[in-house]
Design an enzyme around this catalytic site. Structure first.
Site, PDB file in Angstrom:
ATOM      1  N   ARG A 177       0.689  -1.082   0.003  1.00  0.00           N
ATOM      2  CA  ARG A 177      -0.170  -0.059   0.010  1.00  0.00           C
ATOM      3  C   ARG A 177       0.907   1.251   0.165  1.00  0.00           C
ATOM      4  O   ARG A 177       0.614   2.132   0.759  1.00  0.00           O
ATOM      5  CB  ARG A 177      -1.038  -0.010   1.274  1.00  0.00           C
ATOM      6  CG  ARG A 177      -1.745  -1.074   1.287  1.00  0.00           C
ATOM      7  CD  ARG A 177      -2.804  -1.360   0.165  1.00  0.00           C
ATOM      8  NE  ARG A 177      -3.467  -2.560   0.089  1.00  0.00           N
ATOM      9  CZ  ARG A 177      -3.008  -3.757  -0.363  1.00  0.00           C
ATOM     10  NH1 ARG A 177      -1.999  -3.711  -1.273  1.00  0.00           N
ATOM     11  NH2 ARG A 177      -3.556  -4.856  -0.425  1.00  0.00           N
ATOM     12  N   SER A 228     -10.876  -2.692   2.756  1.00  0.00           N
ATOM     13  CA  SER A 228     -10.333  -2.605   4.209  1.00  0.00           C
ATOM     14  C   SER A 228      -9.973  -1.127   4.690  1.00  0.00           C
ATOM     15  O   SER A 228      -9.260  -0.561   4.052  1.00  0.00           O
ATOM     16  CB  SER A 228      -9.067  -3.416   4.164  1.00  0.00           C
ATOM     17  OG  SER A 228      -9.124  -4.920   3.649  1.00  0.00           O
ATOM     18  N   GLU A 298      -5.963   2.553   5.848  1.00  0.00           N
ATOM     19  CA  GLU A 298      -5.429   2.370   4.567  1.00  0.00           C
ATOM     20  C   GLU A 298      -6.122   3.489   3.781  1.00  0.00           C
ATOM     21  O   GLU A 298      -5.635   3.960   2.887  1.00  0.00           O
ATOM     22  CB  GLU A 298      -5.834   1.039   3.886  1.00  0.00           C
ATOM     23  CG  GLU A 298      -5.631   1.001   2.580  1.00  0.00           C
ATOM     24  CD  GLU A 298      -5.842  -0.745   2.187  1.00  0.00           C
ATOM     25  OE1 GLU A 298      -5.565  -1.631   2.974  1.00  0.00           O
ATOM     26  OE2 GLU A 298      -6.172  -0.683   1.067  1.00  0.00           O
TER      27      GLU A 298
END
Ligand SMILES: Cc1cc2nc3c(=O)[nH]c(=O)nc-3n(C[C@H](O)[C@H](O)[C@H](O)COP(=O)(O)OP(=O)(O)OC[C@H]3O[C@@H](n4cnc5c(N)ncnc54)[C@H](O)[C@@H]3O)c2cc1C
Length: 303
Positions: A177, A228, A298
């Site tokens: 990420r 998520s 995230e």
């Protein structure tokens, strides 16, 4: 003169055909379906138009935010004093020699994966169910079910400081990420080149269907979310930590920790960005108390 009045004038003169909107509600452009309006929002149809627009924005001292498919972002309820640039109309795609595929930043991963499958090219089945765009996926090094952008990208065309250059996958520094783009928010992906392998169309289709079925079985896809909510902390899974802390179903206003997958904060209906932010903070604190792990969002939160 306010930056946006200056920009309005410049665009009228220099980019008259541009889809350019005032006070555009962002909720319709992001998967959480919350948030206020963008002071200005534009939808360039090509890399050239985006490049010209960014030059005007810089000259007008506008804050700029590039938006892909809006599936990993959150904007405040009071809106944002910025020019939000959507890549949603930059949708060219083409095969290249040597099992390569080029896709412009705004093409969705679902379309790229299906196009690859239809041309007997394998490697992108993992990306089929990730609801982002190519640009957002490169930025976030999107991944699922053991695959990630890093494994399939040859490189990307990146615009920064008015210049476009091709950056190899190594130069893009893709990690979990994270990428060159997350470190350089001023840089914009205009398009990406994928390195794929020859494969059997039916087999690729089966793999895509199987992964989509697993996704539907485990994720609350019937509710708006950003996937998520938290990054995976080293040595743990965010969803498991949240579940162990007893937080499934925890609700703030219209925002809720999904009963189906504790890693997802969902909009149960009528949530505000403030509800989602408050819930994220409550989850962080409760998980920290129960496990000593501080979860990091995230979702890219703009203020
Ligand atoms: C139901 C659901 C399931 C999901 N499942 C997964 C999953 O399995 N794996 C996974 O990794 N993610 C998943 N996500 C999250 C999300 O889809 C990915 O992070 C995706 O890569 C975001 O792409 P986007 O185009 O929507 O980016 P956006 O949300 O529009 O933007 C995300 C960030 O990328 C930047 N960005 C966007 N386009 C560009 C560009 N052209 N150039 C530079 N920067 C850009 C934005 O400025 C922003 O900082 C899921 C989300 C949802 C809603």
């Amino acid at each position: 003169m306010a930056w946006y009045q200056d920009l309005d004038n410049q665009i009228k003169e220099q980019l008259p055909g541009l889809d350019y909107r005032w006070d555009e509600p962002l909720a319709g452009h992001i998967s959480f379906r919350v948030g206020g309006a963008a002071k200005r929002m534009a939808f360039p149809q090509s890399g050239e138009a985006l490049t010209a627009l960014l030059a005007l924005a810089e000259a007008c001292r506008a804050r700029t935010i590039v938006l892909g498919n809006g599936t990993n972002v959150l904007f405040p309820d009071e809106g944002i004093d910025a020019l939000v640039i959507s890549t949603g109309k930059m949708c060219d795609m083409a095969l290249r020699k040597g099992n390569q595929l080029y896709a412009e930043a705004g093409v969705t991963l679902a379309r790229v994966a299906v196009f690859a499958q239809q041309n007997g090219l394998s490697g992108l089945a993992f990306a089929h169910g990730i609801p982002g765009s190519v640009g957002g996926a490169v930025c976030m090094n999107a991944g699922a079910y053991g695959g990630e952008m890093k494994d399939v990208l040859a490189g990307a065309y990146v615009l920064a400081g008015g210049e476009t250059r091709y950056m190899t996958v190594e130069e893009l520094s893709l990690r979990y990420r994270h990428s060159y783009l997350t470190d350089h928010p001023e840089a914009v992906v205009l398009g990406a080149v994928f390195d794929l392998r020859e494969g059997d169309k039916d087999e690729i289709r089966r793999e895509m269907d199987e992964l989509m079925a697993r996704r539907k079985a485990s994720q609350p896809l019937e509710f708006p979310s950003a996937g998520s909510t938290f990054k995976r902390p080293a040595g743990h899974f965010a969803g498991a930590l949240i579940q162990e802390a007893g937080l499934k179903g925890l609700t703030v206003g219209g925002a809720q920790v999904s009963e189906k997958h504790a890693g997802f904060v969902i909009n149960r209906g009528g949530a505000t960005a403030a509800d989602i932010l408050a819930l994220i903070e409550q989850v962080q604190q409760a998980v920290y108390r129960s496990s000593g792990v501080m979860l990091e969002p995230e979702v890219r939160i703009y203020r």
